[in-house]
Write an enzyme that holds these catalytic residues in place. Sequence first.
Site, mmCIF file in Angstrom:
data_model
loop_
_atom_site.group_PDB
_atom_site.id
_atom_site.type_symbol
_atom_site.label_atom_id
_atom_site.label_comp_id
_atom_site.label_asym_id
_atom_site.label_seq_id
_atom_site.Cartn_x
_atom_site.Cartn_y
_atom_site.Cartn_z
ATOM 1 N N ASP A 94 0.821 -1.222 0.000
ATOM 2 C CA ASP A 94 0.000 0.000 0.000
ATOM 3 C C ASP A 94 0.849 1.264 0.000
ATOM 4 O O ASP A 94 0.645 2.176 0.816
ATOM 5 C CB ASP A 94 -0.940 0.020 1.208
ATOM 6 C CG ASP A 94 -1.775 -1.233 1.340
ATOM 7 O OD1 ASP A 94 -2.088 -1.835 0.305
ATOM 8 O OD2 ASP A 94 -2.112 -1.619 2.475
ATOM 9 N N GLU A 123 -11.212 0.933 -3.801
ATOM 10 C CA GLU A 123 -10.437 1.312 -2.622
ATOM 11 C C GLU A 123 -9.273 2.193 -3.042
ATOM 12 O O GLU A 123 -9.110 2.534 -4.216
ATOM 13 C CB GLU A 123 -9.927 0.063 -1.898
ATOM 14 C CG GLU A 123 -9.059 -0.829 -2.775
ATOM 15 C CD GLU A 123 -8.621 -2.116 -2.097
ATOM 16 O OE1 GLU A 123 -8.539 -2.148 -0.860
ATOM 17 O OE2 GLU A 123 -8.345 -3.095 -2.820
#
Length: 488
Positions: free
Chosen positions: A14, A181
């Site tokens: 991420d 997301e």
Amino acid sequence: MRLANPTIAGFYPDPSVVRVGDDYYLACSTFEYLPGIPVFHSRDLVSWTRVGHVVGRPEQLAVGQVPTGGGAWAPTIRHHDGLFWVAVTDALGRGTLLFTAPDPAGPWSDGAVVEGVDGIDPDLAWDADGTCYLTYSALRLSGDNMGAHDGIEQVRIDPYAAKALEEPRSMWSGTGLMFPEAPHLYQRDGWWYLMIAEGGTERGHAVSIARGRRPDGPFEGAPANPILSARSTSRPVQNTGHGDLVSTPDGEWAMVLLGMRTLGMTRAFSPLGRETFATRVTWVDGWPVAEPVHLTEPAAPVSLTGSGLDGDWIAVRRLPADVADVRAGSLVLRGEGTGMDDPRPVFVGVRQRHHRMRFSAEIDAGAGTGGLSLRYDEAHHYDIEVGDGLVTARGRLSGLTQTWTAPVDTPRVTLWIETAPVAAAGFDALTSDTVRLGYDTPAGPVALATLDGRYLTAETAASFTGRVVGAYAVDGTVAADAVRYEGS
């Protein structure tokens, strides 16, 4: 612009990046591990050096009792008004948090909970008049709708008060693929761009983008969405997605993102979990075009030695200094009567960064029991330990445990864990790698167990983290000397 891939090897998922002048700073997720949210620095987007962690104090994240997979999810790092900002989800802990620091090396603030936001993967963006927008993925982590997903949402916030100034509004949420997301909002040439990940963080992972004239929309999707994906390809880097864009001083653009170096005949297993990669981006007719992510030439073999508890060491749900210290050059761990099955083991480790790896240490268990472990989580780990006149190898897989033992006549034994990709052909090559657990004797090394590595992978353990290898103590005092990680 030449980029190195993997950009940051091992369990560093991420990624988010920001440029300040000629300097780049990057932050990653850490889930239940501490210290949390490492911050890296680079001047060229190729060579990265860790300069600190956002979370260096236990009170900053409520990870002490979070379920496996909870904790620090998907930070966004930005720079505004002379401060570095990190927005992050403390999943199943404190909630959506804002951290600030004048220096990315820290120290960082205690973290303020943003009132009025229920979601994950928060992004921060400011418009020309200073209005701050927090855009996030509306996965509900609390209340009656826990587990529901309502796409991408956005609110204007007061970042200094950590408070939403309005009710959330629904935003463009992709092309219809599952789990939108990782939103990020950018301004370029009179347009606002909303980039997201969709398709889930598995083989269908992708990056898609939309644009509009205002930061709050409406947004129109790019005609070539998704602009990046490895699905249905034979590329060695799969699951590419969760990207963040950054421009260079000379006008070029790059994307940092997560991906997985898959192994096995069907590329079904990812021992190292989700890693950080980067790729070049060009702009065509007002839309970004991302190059596929390719592995670069392998770096030289890495050999790390020492017993210090610097920032490469991490622990589970607490800080390394809470369970270990350095005395006269030895890494000393104090057992608490628990092993690696415990959610809070007495364990400190480093991320496995190479498919071919050897981790070794001389363990002195004269006053206790302990050894080395290759860990995915408390239900999936392979251990080699010494105590009570025995060396014990252990495979622990989701409630199943098997052990192998051998007698030793000394409590001081060099233990080691080795991993290597499977070289076999045909169906024997379906698995990812092998893991050997062993110890040294005066007559030479002894492999006490050779285990299938596919069970310590992201796909089998169903984990968002990656392999961490290190030392642990079960009881008493255990010292580790000559700690060495070798990878290629």
